[in-house]
Design a protein around this motif. Sequence first.
Motif, PDB file in Angstrom:
ATOM      1  N   TRP A 174      34.993  35.539  42.198  1.00  0.00           N
ATOM      2  CA  TRP A 174      35.696  36.765  42.596  1.00  0.00           C
ATOM      3  C   TRP A 174      34.711  37.943  42.668  1.00  0.00           C
ATOM      4  N   TYR A 233      31.294  37.970  42.864  1.00  0.00           N
ATOM      5  CA  TYR A 233      30.013  37.910  43.575  1.00  0.00           C
ATOM      6  C   TYR A 233      30.023  37.110  44.881  1.00  0.00           C
ATOM      7  N   SER A 234      31.184  36.603  45.311  1.00  0.00           N
ATOM      8  CA  SER A 234      31.141  35.871  46.584  1.00  0.00           C
ATOM      9  C   SER A 234      32.374  36.176  47.418  1.00  0.00           C
ATOM     10  N   GLN A 235      32.326  37.343  48.022  1.00  0.00           N
ATOM     11  CA  GLN A 235      33.455  37.802  48.822  1.00  0.00           C
ATOM     12  C   GLN A 235      33.670  36.884  50.026  1.00  0.00           C
ATOM     13  N   ASP A 236      32.576  36.308  50.544  1.00  0.00           N
ATOM     14  CA  ASP A 236      32.637  35.458  51.725  1.00  0.00           C
ATOM     15  C   ASP A 236      32.534  34.003  51.255  1.00  0.00           C
ATOM     16  N   GLU A 255      24.522  44.350  45.201  1.00  0.00           N
ATOM     17  CA  GLU A 255      24.911  45.269  46.287  1.00  0.00           C
ATOM     18  C   GLU A 255      23.778  46.227  46.618  1.00  0.00           C
TER      19      GLU A 255
END
Length: 553
Positions: A326, A328-331, A349
């Motif tokens: 959740w 660190y990997s939005q994609d 970021e």
Amino acid sequence: MTDKYWYKNAVIYELYVKGYQDSNSDGKGDFSGLITRLDYLKELGIDCIWLLPQYPTPARDDGYDIMDYFGINPEYGSIENFREFIHESHQRGIRVIADLVLNHTSDQHPWFQSALAGPSSPYFDYYVWSETPDRYSDVRVIFVDSEPSNWTYVRDIGMYYWHRFFHHQPDLNYDNPEVRARMIEVVGYWLDLGLDGFRVDAAAYLFEREGTACENLPETHLFFKELRSMMDSRYPGSILLAEVNQWPEDLAEYFGNGDEFHMAFNFPLMPRLFMAVKREDCRPVKEIMKMLPTIPESCQWAMFLRNHDELTLEMCTDEERDYMYWAYSQDRQMILNKGIRRRLAPLMENDTRKIELLHAILFTLPGSPVIYYGDEIGMGDNVYLGDRNGVRTPMQWNDNKNAGFSGSKPSQLYAPVIVDPEYNYSAVNVESQKNNPNSLLNRIKRFIRIRRSCGVFGLGTQEFLECGNPSLLAYTISYGGDTYLCAFNLSARSQCFHLDLSMYEGRVPLEVIGDTPFPVVTRSPYTLTPNPYGYFIFFLRKSQRRGDKPGGL
Ligand code: BGC
């Protein structure tokens, strides 16, 4: 501390020959190119290079699939070039360790090619075979995104072979004494060429036993003790660094009684550093550090933030893993197996305050820090390149063609350089940071200088301090009468912390980065007001006398 223990306070730098510098414009790095960059590494201040695999390979797992243990990947040069590289590194006071892939070979290795003929081959028993895929059914699959099973069927001989990683990487059979002898021979060969040791790949998986997870077996430990004793007697000063992605109690076993591995990566800690920053809460770090057993005096943790693989979340509970995905990997593209395939700067970021904070923690926690090439300048990644290739792109030296990495056509590069606007090589490169005292590169150089100037961080004893506010990660590190106080604000806001330092009453903190004296410690709580993601590293001087400084600062 004799030179024998050099690894206990070393800064290690992990790099790809293929990704560092191309000398013949074929789009891939090579040893001759790497030699031309050794002065950069010397200037950075590192003590040791960790070379990713340099052996001949079909490169279906980036060199972790070895075809010949006694050769050099021809794309990188020759054995002579390798020798020269070792010599040039040593000339500059830099040691070199290399990857040692013991667990498996490539399916293109002549041993496996011969074994495919069946039991009549003298090499059949070099690998692990079965008539059914039901053996060792308690064993997890590691590359879950690409491998459905640890067994692969060979139709011609009607048998399955065992592999813990890709199906094209058959596991060697360590129950066969000839295999063990061969691999010990490999170790001697490279140490004779001048290497200073090995990062031992996939060290936990050498043996298989029914009814177990086939990890951390006693037989595996025995093999490493045998290897270590050979190295101690014939190659004193050479080291073994374990890649063992396990929970603390299993991991610590690899140190033995100081008679197995010299070093092991601190896999349990690594994801918790990322959790702590995102949650603005020091507890994940403190809790795991408290779970780490005391290790033999001659051993050391290898501390790291990122490496050439995905940021592995295997040493996390399901809940922690979900949190990390959740956070660190939005994609979805960023997720690979049980991990996140991103470099440090994008994970943070691109916030240099956070990148610097994590390095400050890495450089002060007990252990020896390992830096992944390119992270010292905040390189970006390309999650669309497949597998883990997005974190393995060419080093960015300057804003010339191909980031100064190669004179080849851009389309000929082994991987495209990073061109997304935020991380574009024209801005994110060594040259642009070299002369800016505030660049990430120079900040990291400063951390390295501080570590080199005193033995405390590599050798000292750590103690956590509490202040009731979980945003503060604070600890002291003491060694030989010297004490450092490290205080990190994990929060995105300025904070006011009050620390009980009464046991250091009368000491005069010297902030080591700016060389700034702070007010004397008294019995009353000591107030610190760091900026968002700010930190302090203090040498707690015993008096205000001039010269009462840790050496070299
Ligand atoms: C290496 C990986 C590799 C695997 C199989 C690992 O642990 O770090 O890059 O794919 O071993 O050799």
